[in-house]
Write a protein that holds these residues in place. Structure first.
Motif, PDB file in Angstrom:
ATOM      1  N   PHE A  39       0.783  -1.292  -0.172  1.00 20.87           N
ATOM      2  CA  PHE A  39       0.107   0.059   0.087  1.00 20.87           C
ATOM      3  C   PHE A  39       0.699   1.125   0.317  1.00 20.87           C
ATOM      4  CE2 PHE A  39      -3.648  -2.253   2.289  1.00 20.87           C
ATOM      5  CZ  PHE A  39      -3.879  -2.653   1.767  1.00 20.87           C
ATOM      6  N   GLY A  40       1.584   1.269   0.605  1.00 25.93           N
ATOM      7  CA  GLY A  40       2.616   2.493   1.065  1.00 25.93           C
ATOM      8  C   GLY A  40       3.904   2.443  -0.190  1.00 25.93           C
ATOM      9  N   GLY A  41       4.130   1.163  -1.132  1.00 25.63           N
ATOM     10  CA  GLY A  41       4.841   1.193  -1.540  1.00 25.63           C
ATOM     11  C   GLY A  41       4.294   1.208  -3.384  1.00 25.63           C
ATOM     12  N   THR A  42       5.348   0.069  -3.409  1.00 24.20           N
ATOM     13  CA  THR A  42       3.989  -0.512  -5.422  1.00 24.20           C
ATOM     14  C   THR A  42       3.455  -1.527  -5.259  1.00 24.20           C
ATOM     15  OG1 THR A  42       6.571   0.980  -6.443  1.00 24.20           O
ATOM     16  CG2 THR A  42       5.156  -0.773  -7.778  1.00 24.20           C
ATOM     17  N   PRO A  43       2.119  -1.658  -5.230  1.00 27.67           N
ATOM     18  CA  PRO A  43       1.521  -0.680  -6.649  1.00 27.67           C
ATOM     19  C   PRO A  43       0.658  -0.123  -5.958  1.00 27.67           C
ATOM     20  CG  PRO A  43       0.342  -2.781  -6.183  1.00 27.67           C
ATOM     21  CD  PRO A  43       1.623  -3.280  -5.534  1.00 27.67           C
ATOM     22  N   GLY A  44       0.731   0.346  -4.826  1.00 26.67           N
ATOM     23  CA  GLY A  44      -0.402   1.057  -3.709  1.00 26.67           C
ATOM     24  C   GLY A  44      -2.038   0.260  -3.255  1.00 26.67           C
ATOM     25  N   TYR A  45      -2.586   1.154  -2.714  1.00 29.32           N
ATOM     26  CA  TYR A  45      -3.966   0.362  -1.929  1.00 29.32           C
ATOM     27  C   TYR A  45      -4.747  -0.042  -3.246  1.00 29.32           C
ATOM     28  CZ  TYR A  45      -8.338   0.093  -0.089  1.00 29.32           C
ATOM     29  OH  TYR A  45      -9.657  -0.795   0.022  1.00 29.32           O
ATOM     30  N   ARG A  46      -4.804   0.735  -3.802  1.00 31.28           N
ATOM     31  CA  ARG A  46      -5.533   0.550  -5.192  1.00 31.28           C
ATOM     32  C   ARG A  46      -5.502  -0.773  -6.205  1.00 31.28           C
ATOM     33  NH1 ARG A  46      -6.347   5.245  -2.741  1.00 31.28           N
ATOM     34  NH2 ARG A  46      -8.036   6.341  -2.046  1.00 31.28           N
ATOM     35  N   ALA A  47      -4.209  -0.886  -6.164  1.00 30.15           N
ATOM     36  CA  ALA A  47      -4.019  -1.883  -7.242  1.00 30.15           C
ATOM     37  C   ALA A  47      -3.573  -3.407  -6.766  1.00 30.15           C
ATOM     38  CB  ALA A  47      -2.561  -0.935  -7.821  1.00 30.15           C
ATOM     39  N   THR A  48      -3.495  -3.310  -5.255  1.00 33.62           N
ATOM     40  CA  THR A  48      -3.304  -4.374  -4.326  1.00 33.62           C
ATOM     41  C   THR A  48      -4.469  -5.331  -4.773  1.00 33.62           C
ATOM     42  OG1 THR A  48      -1.668  -3.227  -3.185  1.00 33.62           O
ATOM     43  CG2 THR A  48      -2.617  -5.097  -2.007  1.00 33.62           C
ATOM     44  N   THR A  49      -4.154  -6.778  -5.120  1.00 30.67           N
ATOM     45  CA  THR A  49      -5.373  -7.548  -4.569  1.00 30.67           C
ATOM     46  C   THR A  49      -4.795  -8.605  -3.330  1.00 30.67           C
ATOM     47  OG1 THR A  49      -4.033  -9.355  -5.877  1.00 30.67           O
ATOM     48  CG2 THR A  49      -6.212  -8.105  -6.814  1.00 30.67           C
ATOM     49  N   VAL A  50      -5.726  -9.251  -2.930  1.00 32.19           N
ATOM     50  CA  VAL A  50      -5.827 -10.601  -1.532  1.00 32.19           C
ATOM     51  C   VAL A  50      -4.955 -10.798  -1.704  1.00 32.19           C
ATOM     52  CG1 VAL A  50      -6.887 -11.961  -0.009  1.00 32.19           C
ATOM     53  CG2 VAL A  50      -8.633  -9.709  -0.348  1.00 32.19           C
ATOM     54  N   ALA A  51      -5.179 -11.641  -2.937  1.00 33.16           N
ATOM     55  CA  ALA A  51      -3.657 -12.652  -3.138  1.00 33.16           C
ATOM     56  C   ALA A  51      -2.528 -12.099  -2.971  1.00 33.16           C
ATOM     57  CB  ALA A  51      -3.862 -12.955  -4.528  1.00 33.16           C
ATOM     58  N   ALA A  52      -2.096 -11.207  -3.753  1.00 34.57           N
ATOM     59  CA  ALA A  52      -0.772 -10.689  -3.658  1.00 34.57           C
ATOM     60  C   ALA A  52      -0.221 -10.100  -2.830  1.00 34.57           C
ATOM     61  CB  ALA A  52      -0.982  -8.762  -4.715  1.00 34.57           C
TER      62      ALA A  52
ATOM     63  N   ARG B 221     -11.711  -8.319   7.425  1.00 39.03           N
ATOM     64  CA  ARG B 221     -13.359  -8.631   6.512  1.00 39.03           C
ATOM     65  C   ARG B 221     -12.190  -8.141   4.627  1.00 39.03           C
ATOM     66  NH1 ARG B 221     -17.631  -5.467   8.778  1.00 39.03           N
ATOM     67  NH2 ARG B 221     -15.864  -4.148   8.538  1.00 39.03           N
ATOM     68  N   THR B 222     -12.097  -7.015   4.152  1.00 37.93           N
ATOM     69  CA  THR B 222     -11.389  -6.848   3.798  1.00 37.93           C
ATOM     70  C   THR B 222     -10.191  -5.661   3.871  1.00 37.93           C
ATOM     71  OG1 THR B 222     -12.432  -4.900   3.556  1.00 37.93           O
ATOM     72  CG2 THR B 222     -13.360  -6.353   2.446  1.00 37.93           C
ATOM     73  N   LEU B 223      -9.150  -5.581   2.118  1.00 38.86           N
ATOM     74  CA  LEU B 223      -8.534  -4.707   2.510  1.00 38.86           C
ATOM     75  C   LEU B 223      -8.541  -3.500   2.677  1.00 38.86           C
ATOM     76  CD1 LEU B 223      -6.842  -5.866  -1.272  1.00 38.86           C
ATOM     77  CD2 LEU B 223      -5.850  -6.638   0.731  1.00 38.86           C
ATOM     78  N   GLU B 224      -9.668  -2.691   2.547  1.00 41.79           N
ATOM     79  CA  GLU B 224      -9.876  -1.511   3.374  1.00 41.79           C
ATOM     80  C   GLU B 224      -9.530  -1.791   4.850  1.00 41.79           C
ATOM     81  OE1 GLU B 224     -14.099   1.673   3.934  1.00 41.79           O
ATOM     82  OE2 GLU B 224     -13.429   0.397   2.598  1.00 41.79           O
ATOM     83  N   ASP B 225      -9.553  -2.890   5.551  1.00 35.28           N
ATOM     84  CA  ASP B 225     -10.431  -2.728   6.615  1.00 35.28           C
ATOM     85  C   ASP B 225      -8.284  -3.049   6.891  1.00 35.28           C
ATOM     86  OD1 ASP B 225     -12.805  -2.859   7.143  1.00 35.28           O
ATOM     87  OD2 ASP B 225     -12.966  -5.091   7.640  1.00 35.28           O
ATOM     88  N   LEU B 226      -7.883  -3.615   6.605  1.00 33.58           N
ATOM     89  CA  LEU B 226      -6.700  -4.014   6.552  1.00 33.58           C
ATOM     90  C   LEU B 226      -5.746  -2.101   7.167  1.00 33.58           C
ATOM     91  CD1 LEU B 226      -3.981  -5.727   7.275  1.00 33.58           C
ATOM     92  CD2 LEU B 226      -3.959  -5.956   4.641  1.00 33.58           C
ATOM     93  N   LEU B 227      -5.962  -1.276   5.865  1.00 33.61           N
ATOM     94  CA  LEU B 227      -5.773  -0.048   5.453  1.00 33.61           C
ATOM     95  C   LEU B 227      -6.406   0.329   6.269  1.00 33.61           C
ATOM     96  CD1 LEU B 227      -4.270   2.456   3.362  1.00 33.61           C
ATOM     97  CD2 LEU B 227      -6.660   3.033   2.269  1.00 33.61           C
ATOM     98  N   ALA B 228      -7.405   0.359   7.065  1.00 34.18           N
ATOM     99  CA  ALA B 228      -7.567   1.301   8.203  1.00 34.18           C
ATOM    100  C   ALA B 228      -6.677   0.715   9.609  1.00 34.18           C
ATOM    101  CB  ALA B 228      -9.099   1.415   8.557  1.00 34.18           C
ATOM    102  N   ALA B 229      -6.269  -0.024   9.757  1.00 30.64           N
ATOM    103  CA  ALA B 229      -5.918  -0.770  11.066  1.00 30.64           C
ATOM    104  C   ALA B 229      -3.882   0.023  10.179  1.00 30.64           C
ATOM    105  CB  ALA B 229      -5.234  -2.121  10.990  1.00 30.64           C
ATOM    106  N   LEU B 230      -3.792  -0.156   9.495  1.00 27.52           N
ATOM    107  CA  LEU B 230      -2.234   0.237   8.961  1.00 27.52           C
ATOM    108  C   LEU B 230      -1.747   1.833   9.224  1.00 27.52           C
ATOM    109  CD1 LEU B 230       0.389  -0.096   8.466  1.00 27.52           C
ATOM    110  CD2 LEU B 230      -0.126   0.017   5.583  1.00 27.52           C
ATOM    111  N   HIS B 231      -3.054   2.652   8.669  1.00 31.32           N
ATOM    112  CA  HIS B 231      -3.238   3.508   8.540  1.00 31.32           C
ATOM    113  C   HIS B 231      -3.076   4.430  10.251  1.00 31.32           C
ATOM    114  CE1 HIS B 231      -5.774   7.985   9.707  1.00 31.32           C
ATOM    115  NE2 HIS B 231      -4.601   7.520   9.075  1.00 31.32           N
ATOM    116  N   LEU B 232      -4.386   3.312  11.105  1.00 27.22           N
ATOM    117  CA  LEU B 232      -4.418   3.449  12.852  1.00 27.22           C
ATOM    118  C   LEU B 232      -2.362   3.310  13.817  1.00 27.22           C
ATOM    119  CD1 LEU B 232      -6.973   2.288  13.800  1.00 27.22           C
ATOM    120  CD2 LEU B 232      -7.190   4.587  13.677  1.00 27.22           C
ATOM    121  N   GLN B 233      -2.007   2.515  12.829  1.00 24.86           N
ATOM    122  CA  GLN B 233      -0.568   1.586  13.353  1.00 24.86           C
ATOM    123  C   GLN B 233       0.390   3.045  13.252  1.00 24.86           C
ATOM    124  OE1 GLN B 233       0.371  -1.586  14.970  1.00 24.86           O
ATOM    125  NE2 GLN B 233       1.600   1.000  15.521  1.00 24.86           N
ATOM    126  N   VAL B 234       0.698   3.605  11.974  1.00 25.87           N
ATOM    127  CA  VAL B 234       1.184   4.783  11.313  1.00 25.87           C
ATOM    128  C   VAL B 234       0.953   5.591  12.314  1.00 25.87           C
ATOM    129  CG1 VAL B 234       2.126   6.567   9.652  1.00 25.87           C
ATOM    130  CG2 VAL B 234       1.699   3.321   9.041  1.00 25.87           C
TER     131      VAL B 234
END
Length: 223
Positions: free
Chosen positions: A36-49, A66-79
């Motif tokens: 998410f923070g590098g390549t390819p970014g959040y919008r181009a990342t799949t669960v499989a990748a 549940r979703t990649l959005e939930d993971l992004l939310a958790a990462l944002h809080l961690q940062v």
């Protein structure tokens, strides 16, 4: 955030179920920071990748999120938590210092933390923006915590007679925008300056807000 599947219990490989779950969660967060923070970014990342990068399965992903959005939310809080921990430690260490030294120490701690990894900047200021109303609410809520911290520091300085007594809410909101924008641009290479020069500029801006030209120092709590 909880996933939809129940994690196994019991001890395996010398680790409890809770320890294994914490390790999986950390690996997913580390992979999210990379992708998410590098390549390819959040919008181009799949669960499989994402799962492949973490060295785990997609089934294990859905046990944690549940979703990649939930993971992004958790990462944002961690940062944000990392940066907040660094700032609060600096606030405690700068107790009793004159205002200029105190502000400088606090902002050096913040800038050093958020710029230590450019991917953290991208997560906080780029990838989370515009994803969903839920993440926008989270982003604004975390920004509000930074605004509250600045207001608390400014009010305390005014009570000590080191700054003008006023409501700093609007000024702190505007200042946070300057901080975020300048640090993002510096990290992206759009600002020709050292990090120390960037911090010094932010300190000058904040001191200008705290000590406007028409104000003169007085006794604590006096304008």
């Amino acid at each position: 955030m909880t996933g939809r599947l129940r994690a196994p219990t019991g001890r395996y490989g010398g680790k409890t179920a809770a320890e294994r779950q914490a390790d999986r969660r950390r690996r997913f967060l580390d992979a999210a920071l990379r992708l998410f923070g590098g390549t390819p970014g959040y919008r181009a990342t799949t669960v499989a990748a994402l799962s492949e990068s973490a060295g785990l399965s997609t089934r294990q992903f859905y046990e944690e999120f549940r979703t990649l959005e939930d993971l992004l939310a958790a990462l944002h809080l961690q940062v944000n938590d990392w940066a907040e921990e660094a700032v609060l430690a600096a606030v405690a260490a700068a107790e009793g210092l004159p205002l200029t030294e105190r502000v400088t120490a606090i902002f050096r701690a913040y800038a050093a933390n958020v710029t230590s990894d450019p991917r953290r900047i991208r997560i906080t200021f780029v990838e989370i923006v515009g994803v969903s109303p839920t993440l926008e609410e989270q982003r604004l809520a975390r920004r509000a915590r930074w605004i509250d911290l600045i207001c608390a520091e400014a009010t305390a300085a005014a009570e000590r007679g080191e700054a003008a007594p006023r409501d700093y809410s609007l000024a702190a909101t505007a200042f946070i925008g300057s901080v975020n924008g300048l640090l993002h641009d510096w990290t992206a290479g759009w600002v020709s300056a050292t990090l120390e020069e960037v911090v010094d500029e932010l300190v000058r801006q904040l001191l200008g807000i705290l000590r406007p030209a028409e104000w003169s120092p007085g006794a604590p709590g006096e304008g």
